[in-house]
Design a protein around this motif. Structure first.
Motif, mmCIF file in Angstrom:
data_model
loop_
_atom_site.group_PDB
_atom_site.id
_atom_site.type_symbol
_atom_site.label_atom_id
_atom_site.label_comp_id
_atom_site.label_asym_id
_atom_site.label_seq_id
_atom_site.Cartn_x
_atom_site.Cartn_y
_atom_site.Cartn_z
ATOM 1 N N SER A 54 -8.050 12.269 -7.699
ATOM 2 C CA SER A 54 -8.079 10.922 -8.284
ATOM 3 C C SER A 54 -6.668 10.379 -8.518
ATOM 4 C CB SER A 54 -8.844 10.943 -9.604
ATOM 5 O OG SER A 54 -8.229 11.838 -10.526
ATOM 6 N N TRP A 55 -5.699 11.288 -8.680
ATOM 7 C CA TRP A 55 -4.316 10.865 -8.892
ATOM 8 C C TRP A 55 -3.772 10.121 -7.681
ATOM 9 C CZ3 TRP A 55 -0.296 13.633 -6.188
ATOM 10 C CH2 TRP A 55 0.990 13.184 -6.484
ATOM 11 N N ILE A 56 -4.287 10.396 -6.486
ATOM 12 C CA ILE A 56 -3.835 9.708 -5.281
ATOM 13 C C ILE A 56 -4.095 8.206 -5.396
ATOM 14 C CG2 ILE A 56 -4.193 9.487 -2.791
ATOM 15 C CD1 ILE A 56 -4.922 12.417 -2.714
ATOM 16 N N PHE A 57 -5.324 7.845 -5.783
ATOM 17 C CA PHE A 57 -5.678 6.432 -5.862
ATOM 18 C C PHE A 57 -4.952 5.745 -7.013
ATOM 19 C CE2 PHE A 57 -9.223 8.798 -4.022
ATOM 20 C CZ PHE A 57 -9.409 8.124 -2.832
ATOM 21 N N ALA A 58 -4.764 6.453 -8.130
ATOM 22 C CA ALA A 58 -4.054 5.859 -9.261
ATOM 23 C C ALA A 58 -2.593 5.581 -8.909
ATOM 24 C CB ALA A 58 -4.146 6.790 -10.470
ATOM 25 N N ALA A 59 -1.929 6.537 -8.253
ATOM 26 C CA ALA A 59 -0.526 6.353 -7.888
ATOM 27 C C ALA A 59 -0.366 5.264 -6.832
ATOM 28 C CB ALA A 59 0.060 7.670 -7.383
ATOM 29 N N ALA A 60 -1.275 5.209 -5.857
ATOM 30 C CA ALA A 60 -1.191 4.172 -4.826
ATOM 31 C C ALA A 60 -1.435 2.789 -5.424
ATOM 32 C CB ALA A 60 -2.191 4.457 -3.715
ATOM 33 N N MET A 61 -2.391 2.693 -6.331
ATOM 34 C CA MET A 61 -2.674 1.396 -6.949
ATOM 35 C C MET A 61 -1.525 0.944 -7.831
ATOM 36 S SD MET A 61 -5.036 -0.769 -6.645
ATOM 37 C CE MET A 61 -5.156 -2.435 -7.307
ATOM 38 N N LEU A 62 -0.849 1.882 -8.483
ATOM 39 C CA LEU A 62 0.304 1.531 -9.309
ATOM 40 C C LEU A 62 1.421 0.911 -8.475
ATOM 41 C CD1 LEU A 62 1.563 1.645 -12.148
ATOM 42 C CD2 LEU A 62 2.463 3.904 -11.549
ATOM 43 N N LEU A 63 1.620 1.423 -7.284
ATOM 44 C CA LEU A 63 2.648 0.869 -6.405
ATOM 45 C C LEU A 63 2.213 -0.460 -5.774
ATOM 46 C CD1 LEU A 63 3.828 4.110 -4.549
ATOM 47 C CD2 LEU A 63 5.155 2.772 -6.175
ATOM 48 N N ALA A 64 0.911 -0.621 -5.558
ATOM 49 C CA ALA A 64 0.420 -1.820 -4.865
ATOM 50 C C ALA A 64 0.135 -2.983 -5.796
ATOM 51 C CB ALA A 64 -0.847 -1.474 -4.083
ATOM 52 N N ILE A 65 0.152 -2.759 -7.124
ATOM 53 C CA ILE A 65 -0.201 -3.829 -8.068
ATOM 54 C C ILE A 65 0.674 -5.075 -7.895
ATOM 55 C CG2 ILE A 65 0.012 -4.422 -10.516
ATOM 56 C CD1 ILE A 65 -1.457 -1.898 -11.199
ATOM 57 N N PRO A 66 2.005 -4.980 -7.741
ATOM 58 C CA PRO A 66 2.792 -6.221 -7.585
ATOM 59 C C PRO A 66 2.367 -7.062 -6.392
ATOM 60 C CG PRO A 66 4.231 -4.375 -8.094
ATOM 61 C CD PRO A 66 2.884 -3.795 -7.818
ATOM 62 N N ILE A 67 2.111 -6.419 -5.249
ATOM 63 C CA ILE A 67 1.701 -7.179 -4.074
ATOM 64 C C ILE A 67 0.298 -7.739 -4.254
ATOM 65 C CG2 ILE A 67 1.226 -7.012 -1.602
ATOM 66 C CD1 ILE A 67 3.400 -4.964 -1.361
ATOM 67 N N VAL A 68 -0.601 -6.947 -4.809
ATOM 68 C CA VAL A 68 -1.971 -7.421 -5.038
ATOM 69 C C VAL A 68 -1.971 -8.609 -5.994
ATOM 70 C CG1 VAL A 68 -4.230 -6.788 -5.959
ATOM 71 C CG2 VAL A 68 -2.968 -5.158 -4.538
ATOM 72 N N PHE A 69 -1.189 -8.509 -7.065
ATOM 73 C CA PHE A 69 -1.159 -9.595 -8.053
ATOM 74 C C PHE A 69 -0.532 -10.859 -7.476
ATOM 75 C CE2 PHE A 69 0.977 -11.861 -11.546
ATOM 76 C CZ PHE A 69 -0.131 -12.117 -12.357
ATOM 77 N N SER A 70 0.578 -10.717 -6.741
ATOM 78 C CA SER A 70 1.249 -11.903 -6.190
ATOM 79 C C SER A 70 0.373 -12.615 -5.170
ATOM 80 C CB SER A 70 2.581 -11.500 -5.564
ATOM 81 O OG SER A 70 2.368 -10.603 -4.480
ATOM 82 N N THR A 71 -0.280 -11.864 -4.286
ATOM 83 C CA THR A 71 -1.152 -12.509 -3.298
ATOM 84 C C THR A 71 -2.367 -13.142 -3.961
ATOM 85 O OG1 THR A 71 -2.183 -10.332 -2.909
ATOM 86 C CG2 THR A 71 -0.425 -11.030 -1.403
#
Length: 261
Positions: free
Chosen positions: A177-194
């Motif tokens: 589960s740590w894989i998805f949490a770490a990936a989402m933490l890095l992707a949040i800025p791009i997801v939020f901006s788009t």
């Protein structure tokens, strides 16, 4: 001839089980276990490491008849230990892959698919770019030497014939589960901006539908996504090193627990 065989049999027995563990770990490990590395090269590297580690593993290998059922069970045991250790190191690379998929889906680059020779499948260009970056970081931090060090330490924590305990398997399974949490933490800025850009164009199109602003939405989302990707990609090596350190800390805890046990 029989005398020569009797002299070589202990040497081959001491070499076989470490070779099985090392080969299983290299097969499951990142970069070294990818399809771009030929199987013959992987087997040769595993054989060389097994020979180099003979002074370390010779005293840890007990007397096992190589033609018995016990030898078969010991071979499977070594393959499981090596595979789980290699899978733990693969977590950091999987985070980068999930990050690339999330970023591509938000930027609209998921339609641009290219053949991936590393995994034998098709992937988007952002995932391929991040994968190449993570491979460079892997060799920059001497990840291949770290894997070799973990292999040597694992023979003290889990000697041949003494099992591996359920803690190792549980720790690796719980960290998926740590894989998805770490990936989402890095992707949040791009997801939020788009998402902000999409909401903005939605409101503008609602106010002035005659302008048909949705025709510009795709290009603007891609542009904002590329700007955020440029800002984020420079932090990827630092996060990759941090994730690798977390994997090493997890393995060290398991080795200490196995040693005390």
């Amino acid at each position: 001839m029989e005398q020569v065989f009797n002299q070589l049999l202990p040497f081959l027995s001491a070499l076989w089980w470490p070779f099985c563990r090392i080969l299983a770990m290299l097969t499951a490990a990142p970069v070294l276990g990818d399809l771009m590395v030929p199987v013959t090269v992987r087997v040769l590297v595993a054989l060389v490491l097994a020979i180099v580690m003979l002074p370390l593993t010779r005293g840890l290998v007990g007397p096992i008849d190589p033609f018995s059922l016990h030898a078969l069970v010991a071979t499977v045991e070594q393959a499981v230990i090596g595979g789980v250790l290699g899978l733990a190191f693969h977590f950091s690379m999987s985070v980068i892959g999930v990050l690339g998929y999330l970023v591509s889906s938000q930027m609209g680059f998921s339609m641009a698919v290219m053949n991936d020779p590393i995994n034998g499948t098709s992937s988007d260009v952002v995932s391929a770019l991040l994968s190449i970056l993570s491979i460079i970081v892997f060799f920059t931090i001497d990840g291949h030497l770290v894997i070799a060090g973990v292999i040597g330490a694992s023979f003290h924590a889990w000697p041949l014939g003494q099992g591996y305990g359920p803690l190792l398997l549980q720790a690796v399974a719980y960290n998926v589960s740590w894989i998805f949490a770490a990936a989402m933490l890095l992707a949040i800025p791009i997801v939020f901006s788009t998402m902000v850009v999409q909401l903005g164009f939605g409101f503008l199109n609602r106010v002035a539908p005659s302008l048909n602003l949705f025709s510009l939405g795709f290009s603007m989302i891609t542009l904002f996504g590329l700007v955020m990707l440029v800002e984020i990609i420079r932090f990827v090596p630092e996060h990759y090193i941090g994730m690798t350190n977390r994997v090493l800390e997890m393995l060290q805890q398991q080795m200490r627990a196995a040693g005390h046990g």
